[in-house]
Scaffold this active site. Structure first.
Site, PDB file in Angstrom:
ATOM      1  N   LYS A  51      30.205 -30.004   1.716  1.00 38.04           N
ATOM      2  CA  LYS A  51      29.783 -31.355   1.358  1.00 38.04           C
ATOM      3  C   LYS A  51      30.479 -32.401   2.220  1.00 38.04           C
ATOM      4  O   LYS A  51      29.867 -33.413   2.596  1.00 38.04           O
ATOM      5  CB  LYS A  51      30.062 -31.611  -0.135  1.00 38.04           C
TER       6      LYS A  51
ATOM      7  N   MET B  72       3.305   0.473 -12.470  1.00 35.43           N
ATOM      8  CA  MET B  72       3.756   1.575 -11.627  1.00 35.43           C
ATOM      9  C   MET B  72       4.830   2.401 -12.324  1.00 35.43           C
ATOM     10  O   MET B  72       4.859   3.634 -12.213  1.00 35.43           O
ATOM     11  CB  MET B  72       4.268   1.061 -10.284  1.00 35.43           C
TER      12      MET B  72
ATOM     13  N   PHE C 299      33.898 -25.831  -9.071  1.00 38.36           N
ATOM     14  CA  PHE C 299      32.622 -25.870  -9.780  1.00 38.36           C
ATOM     15  C   PHE C 299      31.479 -25.562  -8.817  1.00 38.36           C
ATOM     16  O   PHE C 299      31.365 -26.160  -7.759  1.00 38.36           O
ATOM     17  CB  PHE C 299      32.419 -27.243 -10.420  1.00 38.36           C
ATOM     18  N   GLN C 300      30.660 -24.627  -9.197  1.00 37.32           N
ATOM     19  CA  GLN C 300      29.502 -24.184  -8.425  1.00 37.32           C
ATOM     20  C   GLN C 300      29.891 -23.703  -7.024  1.00 37.32           C
ATOM     21  O   GLN C 300      29.147 -23.897  -6.055  1.00 37.32           O
ATOM     22  CB  GLN C 300      28.430 -25.286  -8.351  1.00 37.32           C
TER      23      GLN C 300
ATOM     24  N   GLU D 246      14.943 -21.598  -7.109  1.00 31.32           N
ATOM     25  CA  GLU D 246      15.270 -21.360  -5.700  1.00 31.32           C
ATOM     26  C   GLU D 246      14.660 -20.067  -5.159  1.00 31.32           C
ATOM     27  O   GLU D 246      14.331 -19.978  -3.969  1.00 31.32           O
ATOM     28  CB  GLU D 246      16.790 -21.330  -5.501  1.00 31.32           C
TER      29      GLU D 246
END
Length: 601
Positions: A181, A496, A131-132, A69
């Site tokens: 959802k 760097m 969940f999630q 993502e």
């Protein structure tokens, strides 16, 4: 950026249609289509799955399936930054949404117009640690222009329309729309365009005439003016207006890291990039100026050094569309809130009036600046270890590709060298993570840019450290026929950080060796890795091989190309201003400078 300059049509510009019954998920897809979105980057998951079903049937939206993502977010940024259009990223709830956070923060820092759409768990499960589940609206509130939570299907069209309007008007930036959802699954009566009501959101684009006149008067009286140009000039599509004002006033121009390409590098009035790794003429011009005309810049610490010691004798005219930026760090003598494109036109007209009877004489100022340009040209020394000079490699990429190319850089030494040694002649040709400094930006940003600008050559100039963070998007490029070119500036280290360890920590190289380059185990082997992803892999170790490899990459357009340029780990970025001191302490090279002092608070 104004509404007028935004390539994405506003909802009100779309002819109204008869209402039709759709699911919320279908409403998401239809809304994006009606707004004029053509490309989206995303990765499906349970909470956003309802949207992915109608997405399969869309003939107007091209969905590009990323491998992470974060890649979707940076691809949306590259898409937007190269084209001026809105970038769109889609993710599921929980970890899918939180994986977008880095890209959202990046877009916020660099004022990139981006729409992030995320799925959320069922509304009745919110707050239960389902969940999630993650409170992505709460998480992103500080790093977006606005974040919306949608719990009802009928609210989807208006919310998406509002999000697009907010993202692309005023100071552009990311907007998040989180949709439960159950809202995606419920049915409602879809009508377009929706009514968008945003009380209090009224970006000011037209500046106050008295302020513009006051700025023009200061400009006319100045003996040592400088046009200090920031990324806002690019976001407002104001490069032509900047060129007109610069030539009218004969003032020197400096372009920040975010503004590279806003003003042609080849123009005689351009002094280069200011700041920590800016050119000596650009840095000293700001320090010695008696007037700074600041256009869409925000006095970033990487430009100013120690802010209290920055341009000590200069009056400040500060032009920005975001009133929160004006006088935030440096108090403006003449604050001007407005869109840079409009303000530049008005300022040019006011300057003509202010100088109608007497033209300013800047000959002495230019004599000083030309002396600095002659004495301190941008350059580099060949490495003593016999390995490739990274500056040479990057310079040749720019010269062989030309100004019509797009160059996306990761973060670190290679980013600074790409900003310094490629000549930028047009806006939107230089993409980088300026404010956030996000490693892993280059490859997905280049991918997004190539989708937006398929007829341009697009390079990702990356470091061996940055490349390992998001190189999985090479799979996305290969499978979706997005033939980007990747130049890995492989110094086998976090370059760097290693440079700072050399200069400030007595060469104690704690955890910066990556074992990818010369005389190491080469894990991973970037050529083999490229081939595993279906890309053309090339390794270059000698100067005489550089041009042939770049030309082969330019000729290869049936797949991505990865060139492993094995360069010296001892090469450093110069000039440099040590952090926390005045820009007057700019170091031209390590052995052409006073001793480094301890960093100041």
């Amino acid at each position: 950026m104004t509404t007028e300059s935004n390539p994405v049509p506003s909802p009100a510009a779309v002819p109204p249609g008869a209402p039709v019954e759709l699911t919320g998920a279908e409403g998401v897809v239809r809304s994006l289509e009606m707004i004029g979105i053509t490309d989206v980057f995303g990765l499906p998951g349970g909470a956003i799955l309802p949207v992915y079903d109608p997405l399969l049937d869309s003939r107007k939206l091209r969905h590009i399936l990323v491998r992470h993502e974060q890649g979707a977010g940076h691809a949306a940024e590259g898409y937007a930054s190269s084209s001026g259009k809105l970038g769109v990223a889609i993710a599921t709830s929980g970890p899918g949404a939180t994986n977008l956070v880095t890209a959202i923060a990046d877009a916020h820092m660099d004022s990139v117009p981006m729409l992030a759409i995320t799925g959320q768990v069922f509304s009745n499960l919110m707050g239960t640690d389902a969940f999630q589940e993650a409170d992505i609206v709460g998480i992103t509130m500080p790093i977006t222009k606005h974040s919306f939570l949608v719990k009802h299907a009928e609210d989807i069209p208006a919310t998406i329309a509002a999000a697009v309007h907010i993202a692309t008007t005023g100071r552009p930036g990311p907007v998040l729309v989180d949709i439960t959802k159950d809202a995606q699954q419920a049915k409602f009566s879809f009508r377009w365009p929706p009514k968008v009501d945003l009380p209090g959101y009224r970006p000011i684009t037209k500046a106050h005439g008295k302020q513009v006149a006051a700025a023009a008067q200061l400009f006319a009286e100045a003996k040592r003016p400088v046009l200090y140009v920031g990324g806002g000039v690019i976001r407002s599509h104001a490069s032509d207006e900047l060129l007109a004002l610069a030539e009218l006033t004969n003032a020197p121009v400096v372009t920040t890291l975010m503004a590279r390409g806003a003003f042609p590098d080849s123009h005689r009035q351009h002094l280069g990039m200011p700041g920590m790794h800016g050119t000596v003429p650009a840095v000293i011009a700001l320090q010695e100026a008696d007037l700074l005309v600041v256009l869409g810049a925000r006095f970033d610490d990487r430009v100013t050094g120690k802010a209290a010691l920055f341009a000590p004798n200069a009056k400040v005219v500060h032009v920005d569309i975001d009133p929160a930026e004006i006088s935030k760090i440096r108090t403006a003598d003449v604050p001007i809130v407005g869109d840079a494109k409009d303000v530049l036109v008005d300022l040019a007209a006011a300057y003509r009036d202010a100088t109608a009877t007497e033209q300013p004489d800047l000959d002495e100022w230019w004599a000083t600046l030309d002396g600095l340009r002659s004495e301190f040209p941008l350059g580099y020394t060949e490495p003593s270890d016999g390995l490739l000079a990274p500056q040479y490699v990057i310079e040749r990429i720019g010269e062989l590709t030309g100004p019509e190319g797009v160059y996306a850089a990761g973060v670190g030494q290679h980013q600074m060298w790409a900003a310094q040694f490629i000549k930028y002649e047009r806006p939107n040709s230089w993409l980088n993570s300026g404010g956030a400094g996000t490693m892993g930006y280059a490859v997905p940003a280049a991918m997004g840019a190539k989708v937006a600008e398929p007829d341009r050559v697009v390079w990702a100039i990356d470091g061996d450290g940055c490349f390992q963070m998001t190189n999985q998007e090479l799979a996305t490029c290969t499978l979706n026929e997005i033939p980007i070119k990747v130049a890995v500036i492989n110094n086998s280290s976090l370059g760097m950080v290693r440079q700072w360890q050399t200069l400030f920590y007595d060469g104690r190289y704690s955890n910066t060796d990556l074992n990818t380059g010369h005389d190491t185990v080469r894990i991973p082997d970037f050529v083999t890795l490229a081939e595993a992803y279906g890309a053309l892999g090339i390794r270059v170790t000698k100067k005489e091989e550089v041009d042939a490899a770049i030309k082969l990459a330019l000729e290869t357009n049936d797949r991505p190309v990865v060139i492993d340029f094995v360069v010296s780990s001892d090469a450093m970025v110069w000039p440099m201003v040590p952090q926390g001191v005045s820009n007057s302490y700019i170091q031209y090279a390590r052995d052409h400078s006073p001793a480094f002092s301890e960093e100041e608070d």
